[in-house]
Design a protein around this motif. Sequence first.
Motif, PDB file in Angstrom:
ATOM      1  N   ILE A 134       0.834  -1.197   0.000  1.00 41.28           N
ATOM      2  CA  ILE A 134       0.000   0.000   0.000  1.00 41.28           C
ATOM      3  C   ILE A 134       0.872   1.251   0.000  1.00 41.28           C
ATOM      4  CG2 ILE A 134      -1.652   1.364   1.348  1.00 41.28           C
ATOM      5  CD1 ILE A 134      -2.888  -1.037  -0.076  1.00 41.28           C
ATOM      6  N   LEU A 135       1.907   1.261   0.812  1.00 40.77           N
ATOM      7  CA  LEU A 135       2.747   2.447   0.936  1.00 40.77           C
ATOM      8  C   LEU A 135       3.554   2.754  -0.322  1.00 40.77           C
ATOM      9  CD1 LEU A 135       3.993   2.049   4.611  1.00 40.77           C
ATOM     10  CD2 LEU A 135       2.295   3.665   3.736  1.00 40.77           C
ATOM     11  N   LYS A 136       3.671   1.803  -1.242  1.00 38.12           N
ATOM     12  CA  LYS A 136       4.397   2.039  -2.488  1.00 38.12           C
ATOM     13  C   LYS A 136       3.624   2.914  -3.465  1.00 38.12           C
ATOM     14  CE  LYS A 136       7.341  -2.019  -2.557  1.00 38.12           C
ATOM     15  NZ  LYS A 136       7.728  -3.229  -3.285  1.00 38.12           N
ATOM     16  N   SER A 137       2.354   3.163  -3.202  1.00 38.24           N
ATOM     17  CA  SER A 137       1.532   3.964  -4.115  1.00 38.24           C
ATOM     18  C   SER A 137       0.694   4.959  -3.322  1.00 38.24           C
ATOM     19  CB  SER A 137       0.611   3.051  -4.926  1.00 38.24           C
ATOM     20  OG  SER A 137      -0.402   3.794  -5.555  1.00 38.24           O
ATOM     21  N   SER A 138       0.865   6.225  -3.625  1.00 33.11           N
ATOM     22  CA  SER A 138       0.055   7.238  -2.942  1.00 33.11           C
ATOM     23  C   SER A 138      -1.415   7.066  -3.299  1.00 33.11           C
ATOM     24  CB  SER A 138       0.523   8.648  -3.300  1.00 33.11           C
ATOM     25  OG  SER A 138       0.302   8.917  -4.670  1.00 33.11           O
ATOM     26  N   TYR A 139      -1.711   6.574  -4.507  1.00 30.92           N
ATOM     27  CA  TYR A 139      -3.106   6.314  -4.883  1.00 30.92           C
ATOM     28  C   TYR A 139      -3.727   5.257  -3.977  1.00 30.92           C
ATOM     29  CZ  TYR A 139      -2.352   8.784  -9.336  1.00 30.92           C
ATOM     30  OH  TYR A 139      -2.087   9.715 -10.303  1.00 30.92           O
ATOM     31  N   ARG A 140      -2.992   4.156  -3.750  1.00 30.30           N
ATOM     32  CA  ARG A 140      -3.526   3.091  -2.900  1.00 30.30           C
ATOM     33  C   ARG A 140      -3.751   3.596  -1.476  1.00 30.30           C
ATOM     34  NH1 ARG A 140      -0.083  -0.639  -6.288  1.00 30.30           N
ATOM     35  NH2 ARG A 140       1.653  -0.214  -4.892  1.00 30.30           N
ATOM     36  N   VAL A 141      -2.814   4.378  -0.963  1.00 27.82           N
ATOM     37  CA  VAL A 141      -2.956   4.932   0.391  1.00 27.82           C
ATOM     38  C   VAL A 141      -4.190   5.820   0.458  1.00 27.82           C
ATOM     39  CG1 VAL A 141      -1.937   6.507   2.095  1.00 27.82           C
ATOM     40  CG2 VAL A 141      -0.486   4.826   0.935  1.00 27.82           C
ATOM     41  N   ARG A 142      -4.321   6.734  -0.492  1.00 24.39           N
ATOM     42  CA  ARG A 142      -5.429   7.692  -0.460  1.00 24.39           C
ATOM     43  C   ARG A 142      -6.774   7.011  -0.644  1.00 24.39           C
ATOM     44  NH1 ARG A 142      -2.420  11.795  -4.267  1.00 24.39           N
ATOM     45  NH2 ARG A 142      -4.385  11.730  -5.388  1.00 24.39           N
ATOM     46  N   VAL A 143      -6.842   6.006  -1.518  1.00 32.33           N
ATOM     47  CA  VAL A 143      -8.106   5.293  -1.735  1.00 32.33           C
ATOM     48  C   VAL A 143      -8.487   4.509  -0.486  1.00 32.33           C
ATOM     49  CG1 VAL A 143      -9.203   3.424  -3.044  1.00 32.33           C
ATOM     50  CG2 VAL A 143      -7.991   5.255  -4.244  1.00 32.33           C
ATOM     51  N   LEU A 144      -7.533   3.817   0.109  1.00 31.09           N
ATOM     52  CA  LEU A 144      -7.810   3.062   1.337  1.00 31.09           C
ATOM     53  C   LEU A 144      -8.316   3.999   2.430  1.00 31.09           C
ATOM     54  CD1 LEU A 144      -7.277  -0.030   1.755  1.00 31.09           C
ATOM     55  CD2 LEU A 144      -5.356   0.639   3.170  1.00 31.09           C
ATOM     56  N   GLN A 145      -7.658   5.147   2.579  1.00 29.55           N
ATOM     57  CA  GLN A 145      -8.076   6.105   3.599  1.00 29.55           C
ATOM     58  C   GLN A 145      -9.435   6.719   3.270  1.00 29.55           C
ATOM     59  OE1 GLN A 145      -4.528   8.568   3.588  1.00 29.55           O
ATOM     60  NE2 GLN A 145      -3.804   7.622   5.490  1.00 29.55           N
ATOM     61  N   ALA A 146      -9.715   6.937   1.998  1.00 33.90           N
ATOM     62  CA  ALA A 146     -10.995   7.528   1.608  1.00 33.90           C
ATOM     63  C   ALA A 146     -12.162   6.592   1.907  1.00 33.90           C
ATOM     64  CB  ALA A 146     -10.984   7.891   0.120  1.00 33.90           C
ATOM     65  N   ILE A 147     -11.948   5.300   1.725  1.00 38.98           N
ATOM     66  CA  ILE A 147     -13.014   4.342   2.029  1.00 38.98           C
ATOM     67  C   ILE A 147     -13.198   4.247   3.539  1.00 38.98           C
ATOM     68  CG2 ILE A 147     -13.799   1.953   1.853  1.00 38.98           C
ATOM     69  CD1 ILE A 147     -12.152   1.769  -0.777  1.00 38.98           C
ATOM     70  N   GLY A 148     -12.101   4.109   4.259  1.00 37.07           N
ATOM     71  CA  GLY A 148     -12.160   4.054   5.718  1.00 37.07           C
ATOM     72  C   GLY A 148     -13.146   3.018   6.219  1.00 37.07           C
ATOM     73  N   HIS A 149     -14.023   3.409   7.103  1.00 38.51           N
ATOM     74  CA  HIS A 149     -15.006   2.500   7.694  1.00 38.51           C
ATOM     75  C   HIS A 149     -16.355   2.601   6.999  1.00 38.51           C
ATOM     76  CE1 HIS A 149     -12.465   1.210  11.041  1.00 38.51           C
ATOM     77  NE2 HIS A 149     -11.991   2.440  11.030  1.00 38.51           N
ATOM     78  N   ASP A 150     -16.380   3.276   5.854  1.00 37.00           N
ATOM     79  CA  ASP A 150     -17.628   3.510   5.138  1.00 37.00           C
ATOM     80  C   ASP A 150     -17.810   2.543   3.976  1.00 37.00           C
ATOM     81  OD1 ASP A 150     -18.212   5.735   6.775  1.00 37.00           O
ATOM     82  OD2 ASP A 150     -16.939   7.010   5.525  1.00 37.00           O
ATOM     83  N   VAL A 151     -18.965   2.641   3.354  1.00 39.31           N
ATOM     84  CA  VAL A 151     -19.278   1.950   2.105  1.00 39.31           C
ATOM     85  C   VAL A 151     -19.428   3.054   1.068  1.00 39.31           C
ATOM     86  CG1 VAL A 151     -20.986   0.551   0.898  1.00 39.31           C
ATOM     87  CG2 VAL A 151     -20.433   0.047   3.288  1.00 39.31           C
ATOM     88  N   LYS A 152     -18.667   2.961  -0.034  1.00 42.66           N
ATOM     89  CA  LYS A 152     -18.656   4.056  -0.999  1.00 42.66           C
ATOM     90  C   LYS A 152     -18.649   3.558  -2.439  1.00 42.66           C
ATOM     91  CE  LYS A 152     -16.399   7.426   1.954  1.00 42.66           C
ATOM     92  NZ  LYS A 152     -15.338   8.400   2.076  1.00 42.66           N
ATOM     93  N   THR A 153     -19.144   4.426  -3.310  1.00 44.98           N
ATOM     94  CA  THR A 153     -19.075   4.179  -4.750  1.00 44.98           C
ATOM     95  C   THR A 153     -17.725   4.684  -5.258  1.00 44.98           C
ATOM     96  OG1 THR A 153     -19.984   6.333  -5.326  1.00 44.98           O
ATOM     97  CG2 THR A 153     -21.577   4.514  -5.014  1.00 44.98           C
TER      98      THR A 153
END
Length: 87
Positions: A8-27
Motif C-alpha cells: 500500500i505504501l508504495k503507491s500514494s493512490y492506494r494509500v489515499r483510496v484506502l483512507q478515503a473508504i475508511g469505515h464507510d461503504v462508498k461508490t
Amino acid sequence: MDNSVKYILKSSYRVRVLQAIGHDVKTPSQIAKDSSVLNNHISRTLRQLYENDLIELINPEMHCGRLYRLTEKGLVVLSIINNESVQ
C-alpha cells in the motif's frame, strides 16, 4: 500483514483510496472525490486493492453504483498506515 502495508505504501493512490473508504461503504465516484484521485486511476486502484483482499465489492451484480468497503485485512492495514503517518 507487513507485505500488505509495504504494498500500500508504495503507491500514494492506494494509500489515499484506502483512507478515503475508511469505515464507510462508498461508490467509486465518492472514493475519487474523497481521495482526490482522478476517476481514470480509481478503477485500476480499486482492482489492485480487491486483488489483494483489502477491499470487497458488496454488489457485484451491479455495473453502475458499485459499492466498496474495506475487508478485515484492509481495516488492519489502514490502522497500521494511519498510526505510521501520525508518528
